[in-house]
Design a protein around this motif. Structure first.
Motif, PDB file in Angstrom:
ATOM      1  N   GLN A 175     -24.621  33.738  -6.225  1.00 36.89           N
ATOM      2  CA  GLN A 175     -24.940  33.842  -4.841  1.00 36.89           C
ATOM      3  C   GLN A 175     -24.001  34.732  -4.013  1.00 36.89           C
ATOM      4  O   GLN A 175     -22.924  34.749  -3.898  1.00 36.89           O
ATOM      5  N   ALA A 176     -24.808  35.829  -3.707  1.00 34.45           N
ATOM      6  CA  ALA A 176     -23.999  36.921  -2.834  1.00 34.45           C
ATOM      7  C   ALA A 176     -23.329  36.551  -1.649  1.00 34.45           C
ATOM      8  O   ALA A 176     -22.196  36.868  -1.177  1.00 34.45           O
ATOM      9  N   ASP A 177     -24.207  35.734  -0.825  1.00 33.62           N
ATOM     10  CA  ASP A 177     -23.518  35.269   0.231  1.00 33.62           C
ATOM     11  C   ASP A 177     -22.251  34.625   0.166  1.00 33.62           C
ATOM     12  O   ASP A 177     -21.622  34.915   1.083  1.00 33.62           O
ATOM     13  N   CYS A 178     -21.955  33.710  -0.957  1.00 29.72           N
ATOM     14  CA  CYS A 178     -20.686  32.972  -1.074  1.00 29.72           C
ATOM     15  C   CYS A 178     -19.899  33.742  -1.936  1.00 29.72           C
ATOM     16  O   CYS A 178     -18.772  33.131  -2.100  1.00 29.72           O
ATOM     17  N   ASN A 179     -20.623  34.906  -2.648  1.00 33.75           N
ATOM     18  CA  ASN A 179     -19.701  35.602  -3.634  1.00 33.75           C
ATOM     19  C   ASN A 179     -19.112  34.631  -4.754  1.00 33.75           C
ATOM     20  O   ASN A 179     -18.033  34.767  -5.187  1.00 33.75           O
ATOM     21  N   GLU A 180     -20.143  33.919  -5.420  1.00 32.76           N
ATOM     22  CA  GLU A 180     -19.694  32.992  -6.270  1.00 32.76           C
ATOM     23  C   GLU A 180     -20.829  32.344  -7.233  1.00 32.76           C
ATOM     24  O   GLU A 180     -22.072  32.578  -6.785  1.00 32.76           O
ATOM     25  N   TRP A 181     -20.578  32.078  -8.374  1.00 31.86           N
ATOM     26  CA  TRP A 181     -21.547  31.681  -9.367  1.00 31.86           C
ATOM     27  C   TRP A 181     -21.985  30.170  -9.191  1.00 31.86           C
ATOM     28  O   TRP A 181     -20.819  29.380  -8.925  1.00 31.86           O
ATOM     29  N   ILE A 182     -23.287  29.785  -8.786  1.00 34.36           N
ATOM     30  CA  ILE A 182     -23.502  28.440  -8.477  1.00 34.36           C
ATOM     31  C   ILE A 182     -24.347  27.997  -9.765  1.00 34.36           C
ATOM     32  O   ILE A 182     -25.147  28.392 -10.408  1.00 34.36           O
ATOM     33  N   GLU A 183     -23.993  26.491 -10.156  1.00 39.45           N
ATOM     34  CA  GLU A 183     -24.435  25.923 -11.282  1.00 39.45           C
ATOM     35  C   GLU A 183     -26.001  25.690 -11.146  1.00 39.45           C
ATOM     36  O   GLU A 183     -26.311  25.215  -9.953  1.00 39.45           O
ATOM     37  N   MET A 184     -26.738  25.853 -12.277  1.00 38.64           N
ATOM     38  CA  MET A 184     -28.124  25.337 -12.037  1.00 38.64           C
ATOM     39  C   MET A 184     -28.351  24.166 -12.971  1.00 38.64           C
ATOM     40  O   MET A 184     -27.494  23.818 -13.814  1.00 38.64           O
ATOM     41  N   ARG A 185     -29.304  23.592 -12.670  1.00 39.25           N
ATOM     42  CA  ARG A 185     -29.425  22.130 -13.430  1.00 39.25           C
ATOM     43  C   ARG A 185     -30.296  22.359 -14.486  1.00 39.25           C
ATOM     44  O   ARG A 185     -31.497  23.121 -14.479  1.00 39.25           O
ATOM     45  N   ARG A 186     -30.137  21.665 -15.775  1.00 36.86           N
ATOM     46  CA  ARG A 186     -31.024  21.747 -16.673  1.00 36.86           C
ATOM     47  C   ARG A 186     -32.068  20.742 -16.236  1.00 36.86           C
ATOM     48  O   ARG A 186     -32.033  19.358 -16.502  1.00 36.86           O
ATOM     49  N   ALA A 187     -33.167  21.028 -16.127  1.00 38.81           N
ATOM     50  CA  ALA A 187     -34.114  20.177 -15.296  1.00 38.81           C
ATOM     51  C   ALA A 187     -34.913  19.442 -16.736  1.00 38.81           C
ATOM     52  O   ALA A 187     -35.032  18.290 -16.546  1.00 38.81           O
ATOM     53  N   TYR A 188     -35.240  20.268 -17.777  1.00 40.83           N
ATOM     54  CA  TYR A 188     -35.524  19.519 -19.001  1.00 40.83           C
ATOM     55  C   TYR A 188     -35.406  21.062 -20.085  1.00 40.83           C
ATOM     56  O   TYR A 188     -35.815  22.075 -19.659  1.00 40.83           O
ATOM     57  N   GLY A 189     -35.313  20.636 -21.539  1.00 47.93           N
ATOM     58  CA  GLY A 189     -35.569  21.725 -22.328  1.00 47.93           C
ATOM     59  C   GLY A 189     -34.924  22.666 -21.970  1.00 47.93           C
ATOM     60  O   GLY A 189     -33.810  22.923 -21.783  1.00 47.93           O
ATOM     61  N   ALA A 190     -35.690  23.875 -22.157  1.00 47.45           N
ATOM     62  CA  ALA A 190     -35.147  25.216 -21.786  1.00 47.45           C
ATOM     63  C   ALA A 190     -35.443  25.443 -20.490  1.00 47.45           C
ATOM     64  O   ALA A 190     -35.134  26.873 -19.969  1.00 47.45           O
ATOM     65  N   VAL A 191     -35.612  24.884 -19.323  1.00 51.25           N
ATOM     66  CA  VAL A 191     -35.869  24.915 -17.891  1.00 51.25           C
ATOM     67  C   VAL A 191     -34.625  24.675 -17.179  1.00 51.25           C
ATOM     68  O   VAL A 191     -34.149  23.756 -17.040  1.00 51.25           O
ATOM     69  N   PHE A 192     -34.288  25.765 -16.352  1.00 56.84           N
ATOM     70  CA  PHE A 192     -32.923  25.421 -15.343  1.00 56.84           C
ATOM     71  C   PHE A 192     -33.649  25.847 -14.028  1.00 56.84           C
ATOM     72  O   PHE A 192     -34.359  26.775 -13.880  1.00 56.84           O
ATOM     73  N   ASP A 193     -32.925  25.128 -13.069  1.00 55.85           N
ATOM     74  CA  ASP A 193     -33.774  25.431 -11.845  1.00 55.85           C
ATOM     75  C   ASP A 193     -32.562  25.270 -10.627  1.00 55.85           C
ATOM     76  O   ASP A 193     -31.322  24.693 -10.893  1.00 55.85           O
ATOM     77  N   THR A 194     -32.887  25.603  -9.461  1.00 55.83           N
ATOM     78  CA  THR A 194     -31.744  25.485  -8.235  1.00 55.83           C
ATOM     79  C   THR A 194     -32.909  25.397  -7.060  1.00 55.83           C
ATOM     80  O   THR A 194     -33.878  26.061  -6.963  1.00 55.83           O
ATOM     81  N   THR A 195     -32.314  24.657  -6.052  1.00 57.47           N
ATOM     82  CA  THR A 195     -33.026  24.447  -4.934  1.00 57.47           C
ATOM     83  C   THR A 195     -32.399  25.532  -3.837  1.00 57.47           C
ATOM     84  O   THR A 195     -32.673  25.618  -2.700  1.00 57.47           O
TER      85      THR A 195
END
Length: 252
Positions: free
Chosen positions: A186-206
């Motif tokens: 996230q360039a606006d925050c200048n930091e890495w934001i954790e993504m959720r493992r939704a299931y299997g090999a799928v990662f997501d973020t809102t």
């Protein structure tokens, strides 16, 4: 007598420890395997890893659903195994090399193979007999995945909605690796934001980046230990659902 007994126990303890230390992923493990129904003998696009059509055809459709201990809550997705049945009258010495695309529990099995993968364990004229068994004794071991000509790809899941929900599926995961976690920059925050493992090999973020290229980094477990791999500018700013984007990352 007491001294001799203690010495004997010490020898046994050392032998057990030595056996444990010598066990590696290069050793075969005994188990059982079966196969699932498929009208075209290929894999299923509805596997628990979330691969979709890729999970139906990758590795020439030599794919499998695996038990919970190999699925590892999704971290086992994309792993490759050599699986061979132990009946020398029916099966080859090499068996088949498969990619994990699904989760599945059978009759004390670790592998529920696609029909194509199951049949390829057999000698050339014995596939029919092997299918008739339904469930067979096997042995397996983890092997590196090899995808000639392909680097790591990030497919934007079809349920993604630009620009307030982003889900990615990780494809062509080479080597003997597992992806443990994912983060988005996230360039606006200048930091890495954790993504959720939704299931299997799928990662997501809102909260995907609102502008510019999208960069990811992944925590990988492999032969070199646990480490982070960065995929800079992995998605364009105008990413589209259903499209797979190739990165510059090659796992080993």
């Amino acid at each position: 007598m007491g001294y001799s007994f203690k010495f004997h126990c010490c020898i046994v303890s050392i032998m057990v420890l030595f056996s444990t230390l010598c066990y590696s992923q290069d050793d075969f493990v005994k188990s059982r395997a079966t196969y699932y129904g498929s009208p075209d003998c290929l894999g299923t696009p509805r596997g628990a890893c979330g691969y979709g059509e890729y999970g139906r055809t990758v590795n020439d459709a030599n794919v499998a659903g695996v038990s919970y201990r190999l699925y590892k809550n999704g971290a086992g997705c994309g792993a490759c195994y050599q699986v061979r049945c132990t009946n020398p009258q029916l099966c080859t010495d090499n068996g088949v090399n498969i990619v994990v695309t699904d989760y599945g529990e059978g009759d004390n099995t670790d592998f529920i193979l696609s029909p194509r993968a199951y049949g390829r364990m057999a000698q050339s004229d014995k596939a029919g007999e092997l299918y008739a068994y339904g469930v067979v004794e096997v042995e397996y071991k983890r092997i590196p995945c090899r995808y000639g000509g392909y680097k790591l790809q990030f497919k934007v899941h079809e349920h993604s909605k630009y620009s307030n929900y982003l889900a990615i599926v990780i494809l062509y995961q080479a080597g003997r690796t597992e992806i443990l976690a994912a983060q988005v920059w996230q360039a606006d925050c200048n930091e890495w934001i954790e993504m959720r493992r939704a299931y299997g090999a799928v990662f997501d973020t809102t909260s995907p980046p609102s502008s510019g290229y999208v960069s990811f980094r992944f925590q990988v477990s492999g032969s070199a230990g646990v480490y982070w791999v960065e995929a800079a500018n992995a998605l364009p700013s105008n990413w589209e659902a259903g499209v797979a984007y190739e990165s510059d990352v090659q796992l080993e």
